[in-house]
Structure formats: C-alpha cells, structure tokens
Design an enzyme around this catalytic site. Structure first.
Site, PDB file in Angstrom:
ATOM      1  N   GLU A 127       0.851  -1.187   0.000  1.00  0.00           N
ATOM      2  CA  GLU A 127       0.000   0.000   0.000  1.00  0.00           C
ATOM      3  C   GLU A 127       0.894   1.246   0.000  1.00  0.00           C
ATOM      4  OE1 GLU A 127      -2.808   0.442   3.236  1.00  0.00           O
ATOM      5  OE2 GLU A 127      -3.821   2.090   2.234  1.00  0.00           O
ATOM      6  N   GLU A 304      -5.848  -3.092  12.328  1.00  0.00           N
ATOM      7  CA  GLU A 304      -5.542  -3.943  11.165  1.00  0.00           C
ATOM      8  C   GLU A 304      -6.555  -5.076  11.050  1.00  0.00           C
ATOM      9  OE1 GLU A 304      -3.636  -2.478   9.276  1.00  0.00           O
ATOM     10  OE2 GLU A 304      -2.734  -1.147  10.768  1.00  0.00           O
TER      11      GLU A 304
HETATM   12  C1  7MF Z   1      -3.909   2.807  13.607  1.00  0.00           C
HETATM   13  O1  7MF Z   1      -3.934   2.301   7.881  1.00  0.00           O
HETATM   14  C2  7MF Z   1      -4.216   3.952  12.913  1.00  0.00           C
HETATM   15  C3  7MF Z   1      -3.522   4.290  11.777  1.00  0.00           C
HETATM   16  C4  7MF Z   1      -1.640   2.171   5.983  1.00  0.00           C
HETATM   17  C5  7MF Z   1      -0.437   2.583   6.758  1.00  0.00           C
HETATM   18  C6  7MF Z   1      -1.959   1.592   9.012  1.00  0.00           C
HETATM   19  O2  7MF Z   1      -3.715   0.124   8.353  1.00  0.00           O
HETATM   20  C7  7MF Z   1      -2.997   1.280   7.975  1.00  0.00           C
HETATM   21  C8  7MF Z   1      -2.400   1.016   6.579  1.00  0.00           C
HETATM   22  C9  7MF Z   1      -0.284   4.818   7.895  1.00  0.00           C
HETATM   23  C10 7MF Z   1      -0.566   5.677   8.934  1.00  0.00           C
HETATM   24  C11 7MF Z   1      -1.279   5.224  10.028  1.00  0.00           C
HETATM   25  C12 7MF Z   1      -1.723   3.904  10.096  1.00  0.00           C
HETATM   26  C13 7MF Z   1      -1.446   3.020   9.026  1.00  0.00           C
HETATM   27  C14 7MF Z   1      -0.712   3.490   7.918  1.00  0.00           C
HETATM   28  C15 7MF Z   1      -2.488   3.486  11.291  1.00  0.00           C
HETATM   29  C16 7MF Z   1      -2.209   2.344  11.992  1.00  0.00           C
HETATM   30  C17 7MF Z   1      -2.912   2.001  13.119  1.00  0.00           C
HETATM   31  N1  7MF Z   1      -3.477   0.661   5.672  1.00  0.00           N
HETATM   32 BR1  7MF Z   1       0.667   5.452   6.448  1.00  0.00          BR
HETATM   33 ZN    ZN Z   2      -5.660   1.591   8.292  1.00  0.00          ZN
END
Ligand code: 7MF
Ligand code: ZN
Length: 879
Positions: A127, A304
């Site tokens: 991603e 997740e």
């Molecule tokens: C809780 O969104 C909140 C936000 C993208 C990567 C994790 O699951 C995700 C991924 C970024 C920034 C913040 C978070 C994530 C990403 C995140 C993680 C845990 N799809 Br870039």
């Molecule tokens: Zn996310």
C-alpha cells in the site's frame, strides 16, 4: 526511483474504470535477498468486447524485464511500449493471458516499499502503490482478482514462506531448496498482497468464531522476541470477539498471520490474512514497553484486524477514497479501545490528538478535505486529516443516527458492496437508505477542508426566564480552497446552574421536555436557540463529548470554567474546561513576559487543580488527563505569531507554581499510588501509574522530586515507571540524569525498540544544546538512518516535539533538520517527506525564524533529483 517522476498532479475527477477484468493472477517467486525472480501469469478479459483488440496498460517501477508473453507468443519490441512506470501492450484480444518475468533486488531496496530485506528476512509493503515494484500489474485498488502464489527458496535461509490466504501445498526441491503455495479465495486489490520469507519463530493460538470456525492465529517474530507476543495475541483475540459483538462481523479464513518487523515505514498493514506490523506495535513485555505502548498495540492490532471488513472485503475505488477505509477503521479501533479501557480517557486522548495533529494540518500548506480532489504523491495523503478527521466524521454519522441506525447503515453497506471497490458516496448512500434520511448537506464534510470555527454567544433574560444561545459557524479559507459553506454540526448541549445541576432544556414553543442533555443539529451559518424556564444565568456545556470536530469559541469566565471542572458529568467538557483554564493562564504569562513584566501565578488555577486532585471518586487516568497542561504546540496554535521561548517559559512557570502550591497534595497522591505493588497490566493499574507519574513530574519541580525519581528508577519493575523517572531527571537537568541514561544504555544496548526510547528521551530535551546531542547520537552504533523507527525517534522527535531546540533562533535546528531531509531523500523518500513536513508551519513564526526556515525549504527544493514525495511537500510549503 521516484514514485511519480513527472510530478504530475492526479485529479479525482479524472477517474475512469479499468477497461479489463483480471480473472486470476498466478505468481511464482524464486526468492533471493540480492535477486528475486518473479513470474506472473494473469488472465485479462475485456469489460466491453464490442470494439475488438484493445491496449492493456500495466504499472511497474524499478523492474528488470526478462520476458513478456501474450497468449503464449513472446512479445517483441513492437508489441509493447514502456514509458516511465507504464507498460502498454498493444491490441490485446478480448481474452488474453499475459505472462511476465522480471528480476527485482530486495537487499538494495531502502525505500521499504515493494519487496525488501529486514534483518535476515524478506517481506513486502504494497500500500498504496508498492505492488508495481514487484511485478507488472494494473496497480490500482479497483482491479481485484484472486491470487495463487508459489514461493521457492533455500530451505535453511528461508524456512518460513508465507503469503495471503490458505497454504495449499508444499514440497522439497533439489539443492536444499523448498516451495510452498498459497491460495487466497477472496478477490483483492494488489495493495493487499503480501509475502514473507525467512527464519522466523512462531507463537500460536486460536479463536473460535461465533459460527464455529476455528481460526489459527500465528504471530511470527525473530526468535529473541518470542517472550513479547502475549499482549498482541490477547489483543487480537479481543478484537475478533469485539467485532462479532459490536458489529456482527466474523473472520472469514482459517488462518490469521501477524509478522513483526523492525524495518517498516508506518504502523502496520492489513494485508489479507498476513498482517505486517512495525515491531513497536507487537512486541511488549512489562520491562520493555510502557502502558502507552500496550495501549498502542491493542489499538493497532484492532485497527488492522478491523480492516478485514472495512478495507479488504469492501475496498476503495481509487486512492482519493482512502478515508472510506481509514476513517471508518480508525473509528472502529477507537470504539474498540474505548470498550476495552476507559471510554472517557480514550475519548480525551483522541480529541487531544485531533487538535494537536489535524487542526494544524487544516491550517497549513497541506490542507485538504478528508476526500482530497488532487495529489501528486499518494503517500503524502496518509494524513491526520484522512485518518483522524475522517474518523471524527464517521463518529458524527454515529451521533446523528445513533448506534442502531449506524449499525443498520453498516449492514446495508456490506450487503450492497461486499467484494467491491467503492467510494465514500456509496458509504453515505448506505447510511441514508438504511435510515430513510437525507445526508445531502452532511456530505459537505467530504469535500470541504479546514476546521470550522463556532462562536457561541448567549444572553440571559431574568424577567422572561429565557436563555438565548447563538451559534455562528464559519470555516476560514485554507491553502487549497477559498470558498467555504456551513456544515452540519451535531451539537450536544447541557446548561448547568452555578451549583452544577443540569437544567431541563425546553426550547421556546416546545411542549414539556425534561431532557437535561440534548442533541441539536446545527445546519446554518447562524443559528439561535431560545430556552425557556431557565431560573438563572446558566453555564453552557457545549459540544459535549466533542460532538463535532470544530474550534469552539465562548468567552468563559474563570468561575464558569471552575463550575464545569467541578460538576460537569461529561468528561470531555470537564477536561476541556481544565485545559482552557490552564491555557489561558499560560498564554497570559507568556504575554506578560513578552511585555517585560514578571510572570504571576493564577491563584484560581491552583484552586481548580486542588479541587480536581481532591476528587476521591474520579478515575485516576482522568485526573491525570485533567492535570496535564496543554502542550506547547497546542498553545502555539492559540497565538497569532508563535513565541516559542515565551510559551516554554510560561508553561514551565505555571507548572512550577502548581507544583509548589500543591506540593503536599501531589506528594500524598504519589505516596498512595507508589504502593510497591508488583506490576499489573489491568486498566486500573495503568490508570494509577499514569496519575502517579504526572504527580512525579510536578514534584520534580520541587526539592523532593529528584530523590523520588531516583528511587523510582531503582525499584521499578516496569518500563512506564522507569521511563517517567528518567525523563523527569533529564527534564530538570538533574546531575542524576547522565547516570540514569548510561545505566539504561548499558542494559538495553542490544534491544532496538528500547533503544528508540533512549534516543527519544534525549532528543526531546528542551534547550539549545540538544541539536548537538542529536547530531552526536546519529553516530551511536544503535542509530541507523535507514531505519524509520530510529529516524522518527531521534530526528522526528527533535523536529516535531522539541520546539525550543528545533526553533533555536540562530537556525541551527533548521539547518540540521534540512540536512537530514536531504540525506534521507534518496534512501527513503516516504520518510524524508514526513520529516520535511516539520517546516510546514513556518509562516506562523517571527520574521527571523521565517526567513531561516524559508531558506532551508528553498535549499531542500533545489536539490537535484529530489523525490516526488519531498518535492510535493516542500513546493506546497513554499507556495
Ligand atoms: C492505527 O492504515 C491507525 C492508523 C496504511 C499505513 C496503518 O492500516 C494502515 C495502513 C499509515 C498511517 C497510520 C496507520 C497506518 C498506515 C495506522 C495504523 C494504526 N493501511 Br501510512
Ligand atoms: Zn488503516
């Protein structure tokens, strides 16, 4: 190298569907750290086969092409065009099978996007657009297909070979090699693909879903971390149960994998059944991780996991819709954490985070709506706006529709769109249709950037016994958008008497209404509410539970604030009133200091804090939040021109005044909480530690603090207490600090996650000398500029959480930081861009600092071959 070498702007309005369906994708990896060979076979079918052969356009980046075959015919130079990151196959028949072979080089991949090496093992991050660094493919979220993946590798170097879905087969090969094949039955976009190959150890458990499916849960880590997985596993099981209980959503496969890596650009990634996590959000033991880490793990594991439905089963049509999955999933993880711990404390933390991180974004050069209309580099749009404000907007649906209306909308959303790639409009439509209501005006929240300001004025008419409340909303123009419209604001309200009782809220013309807390819906720029039968001039308790993400202006008297702090039943309002009173006191002293006057302690503030601290009933974690002074960045946001040193000095002055004025109270609390009991993970134990350590931080401003901190370090059996005490000693410049730091270093030198904390403690220390310390620490053997956690711990913390260091008037902090951005850019452009954003708010500072910051931005922008990631940030900052 660069994501978008042309620096082209991509517009939401230009979206067109992909003209082909991809029926299936077969991948074969011949794994090697230096070189991996990727064979792909994909079946294309024209969506509209009326007009004969058509071009197939695929994305690829840094791929070494070996061969291309279409329908078993080897393609020659005239059959295709490679233009930058696009491969066009000319005139493909309506049904076409494409076979490709490419070479990629994981060990040389420092950007940590695509397939790369972490320590001894290989893993992927796809991603948003990392799959194109693995093989040629239509790398866009609306192209979904089923995957069959075969991984082949040396058996001793890569004993574990994982990909999405279920393992279907495995076997041995000559030369000590082996293979494993995986099949994911759910069609998915390429960004959810993952593979992991290496020598990893395993912790295993299981969860039985409500319908009786037994799901095997496996957490893979490097062998030395096996004793740090318990909390992550427990969090995963809690998340699976919670999603069944609260959202009626079950897991859909027989296995769920989590892999922890030290080398990761972000928090974690929801790849179907093969989540990959920054080790910071998996590994914890009481002596290595703080309570905040434990809560972070629970939240991120939940996040997740919740993506499996909100993101994976229903995904995004294009990357402009990112908030469709992220805002919704953050809302879900917030609710999960609230249900697991204290709802009120979690809510306050979320609100503080939104104010500190998202409000400034709305007010700076990167302002954008939660659904942006354009971008250059999508990686720059994984923002607090898309995530945190996105979640706040989902929360407003919930507030407007109620839990049951919201769940009805979720049900319809899944019924309509399971297996599809959809847009924010589809989500809104499901919420409307399930609740038989129109959300047309509410939809403006998706397209308007900026934080609305709501000015509240009131008038009490003692003879008529009426109370008139007037709300005026306006959104200041933002860097991306000049025209603003009024928004729908859920407005939860109560009116308190001076004694703290809630009054019945009867609007003029209404029949009897006894409710003492009401949800009103503000829609217009100016709205007036007249309440009848009001016996005295009330204290308004506004936007309870922060019912809309707005800046609220009401001219509270100190006395009114004291009433709210003491009596309001809404934890947010109580906390916010304490923050307002503290912020007012600090900003007043900041002004006095600027005027050359001596600072003075506000006796009312001391009394208010005394009241808070004397509340025997309150949750200790809530007390801790209430007595935490607003942080320097939040205070800076309240000033026209930021007075960096003034804010720091005034905040310190108030802290010290409170510490001295309430020393006995702090000491009593500290003594009571520091009860010598062995570490416990319970919410109550965490709450008690948080209050204890806030009390310690105040006591460190008095004579007694140093000895308490030193002894706390000596007797601590957990990282929360250890870190709080060392940080405190560093902060007051105690002679004990160096010993504490070097003891800590000696103990943890081989523990990379704990060493991050060691770097953070030093980078955050206020003052002009820290820049030199940080520069020296870059030479420390535990530091590596290639590791994003290290970069964030040392460089990121200095630039973003150390205002007096970073904003040193001589520009030394700026110059140091710009050098780091330039150094990082060719290594890891995503992280470099995040770091570059530290300069975003340069226009809010005094002339001298403005000139210095602008010069550094210009120096960065003039670097040859600068990545698209950093170029976009810097160009916007300079505009
Ligand atoms: C809780 O969104 C909140 C936000 C993208 C990567 C994790 O699951 C995700 C991924 C970024 C920034 C913040 C978070 C994530 C990403 C995140 C993680 C845990 N799809 Br870039
Ligand atoms: Zn996310």
């Amino acid at each position: 190298m660069k994501q978008n070498e042309a620096g082209d702007v991509i517009y939401r309005k230009n979206y067109t569907a992909y003209p082909w369906n991809v029926k299936h994708l077969d991948l074969h990896f011949d794994i090697g750290a230096e070189t991996t060979t990727v064979h792909a076979q994909m079946e294309f079918q024209q969506k509209n086969d009326d007009h004969g052969p058509q071009d197939i356009v695929l994305n690829g980046s840094d791929l070494q092409l070996v061969s291309l075959k279409l329908n078993d015919r080897i393609l020659g130079k005239d059959d295709y065009i490679v233009d930058g990151e696009q491969l066009t196959i000319r005139d493909a028949p309506a049904k076409s099978v494409l076979k490709t072979e490419v070479l990629i080089h994981p060990a040389a991949n420092t950007a940590l996007e695509g397939l790369y090496l972490s320590g001894e093992f290989l893993l992927t991050q796809c991603e948003a657009q990392g799959f194109r660094k693995i093989t040629w493919f239509p790398d866009r979220p609306d192209v979904m297909t089923t995957y069959r993946v075969t991984l082949e590798a040396d058996k001793s170097e890569f004993p574990v070979l994982l990909s999405n879905g279920n393992e279907t087969n495995r076997g041995d090969l000559p030369d000590q090699r082996h293979w494993v094949s995986w099949e994911d039955p759910f069609p998915k976009p390429a960004y959810l693909f993952a593979l992991v190959a290496g020598d990893l150890a395993l912790v295993q458990d299981h969860f039985t879903t409500r319908s009786g499916r037994v799901v095997t849960l496996k957490i893979y880590v490097e062998a030395e971390n096996l004793d740090r997985c318990e909390h992550a596993m427990e969090s995963l099981i809690n998340a699976m149960r919670w999603d069944e209980d609260r959202f009626d959503l079950e897991y859909d496969l027989d296995v769920y994998h989590i892999i922890a890596t030290n080398d990761f650009n972000m928090g974690a990634m929801e790849n179907k059944s093969l989540n990959i996590f920054n080790s910071k959000y998996v590994l914890a033991r009481p002596d290595t991780a703080t309570d905040v880490d434990y809560q972070g793990i629970e939240g991120v594991i939940g996040h997740e996991y919740f993506h499996n439905w909100t993101g994976n089963r229903v995904t995004c049509q294009d990357w402009f819709q990112l908030t469709l999955k992220e805002g919704l999933t953050v809302f879900r993880d917030e609710e999960f954490s609230a249900d697991m711990q204290s709802r009120a404390v979690k809510r306050i933390q979320v609100i503080r985070d939104l104010r500190i991180r998202q409000f400034p974004e709305d007010d700076g050069p990167m302002a954008h709506p939660i659904r942006p209309d354009q971008y250059v580099e999508i990686n720059n749009f994984y923002t607090a706006t898309v995530y945190q404000k996105g979640a706040a907007i989902i929360r407003m649906y919930h507030t407007l529709l109620g839990e049951s209306g919201f769940q009805k909308g979720m049900k319809l959303y899944f019924a309509r769109h399971d297996g599809q790639a959809v847009s924010c409009d589809d989500f809104l439509a499901a919420m409307e249709d399930a609740n038989n209501t129109s959300l047309e005006r509410f939809a403006r929240w998706y397209s308007q950037s900026g934080t609305p300001q709501v000015t509240v004025t009131d008038h009490y008419d003692a003879t008529a016994r009426t109370y008139t409340l007037t709300l005026e909303q306006s959104t200041p123009r933002t860097s991306d958008q000049l025209e603003k419209q009024p928004l729908v604001l859920p407005f939860e309200l109560a009116l308190l008497t001076a004694a703290g009782d809630e009054l019945p809220l009867q609007l003029e013309g209404e029949a009897g209404n006894a409710a003492t807390s009401r949800l009103l819906i503000v829609e217009d720029a100016r709205q007036e509410y007249i309440f009848t039968n009001i016996p005295e001039a009330p204290v308004p308790s506004l936007f309870r539970d922060f019912s809309a993400p707005v800046k609220i202006y009401y001219d509270y008297s100190k006395q009114q604030l004291a009433t709210l702090i003491k009596h309001d039943s809404d934890a947010y309002v109580r906390w916010d009133a304490a923050q307002r009173m503290s912020a007012n006191a600090i900003l007043e002293q900041c002004q006095r200091r600027a005027d050359g006057l001596v600072m003075q302690l506000d006796a009312d503030l001391v009394e208010a804090f005394r009241g808070v601290l004397s509340d025997q009933q309150a949750d200790p974690a809530l007390l801790a939040e209430a007595i935490t002074l607003p942080d320097e960045d939040y205070l800076a946001d309240q000033m026209k021109v930021v007075d960096v040193d003034g804010i720091h000095a005034a905040r310190l002055f108030i802290r010290k005044g409170l510490a001295v004025g309430l020393e006995t109270l702090f000491a009593d609390h500290y003594a009571g909480l520091n009860d010598g009991a062995a570490y416990q993970k319970s919410a109550l134990a965490m709450a008690r530690r948080s209050l204890k350590n806030i009390c310690l931080s105040y006591l460190l401003e008095t004579e007694s603090g140093e000895a308490l901190a030193t002894s706390q370090i000596q007797f601590s059996d957990n990282m929360t207490d250890t870190l709080a005490a060392i940080r405190g000693l560093i902060f007051i410049d105690s002679t004990q600090a160096d010993t504490a730091l070097s003891d800590f270093e000696r103990k943890w030198i081989d523990d990379t996650l704990v060493m991050d904390k060691w770097f953070i403690m030093q980078a955050i220390k206020p003052g002009l000398n820290t820049v030199n310390k940080v520069r020296d620490l870059m030479q420390h053997p535990a530091f590596s500029i290639k590791n994003p956690n290290k970069v964030r711990a040392l460089i990121g913390v200095f630039a973003m959480l150390n205002p007096t260091g970073f904003h040193a008037a001589d520009g030394s902090g700026y110059k140091f930081h710009a050098d780091r951005v330039i150094e990082l850019d060719p290594i890891n452009p995503q992280i470099a861009a995040r770091m570059a954003a530290a300069f975003n708010r340069w226009k809010r500072y005094d002339e001298g600092r403005k000139v210095l910051m602008k010069a550094e931005l210009q120096r960065i922008s003039s670097v040859a071959m600068l990545s698209g990631d950093v170029t976009e940030i810097v160009a916007k900052a300079l505009r």
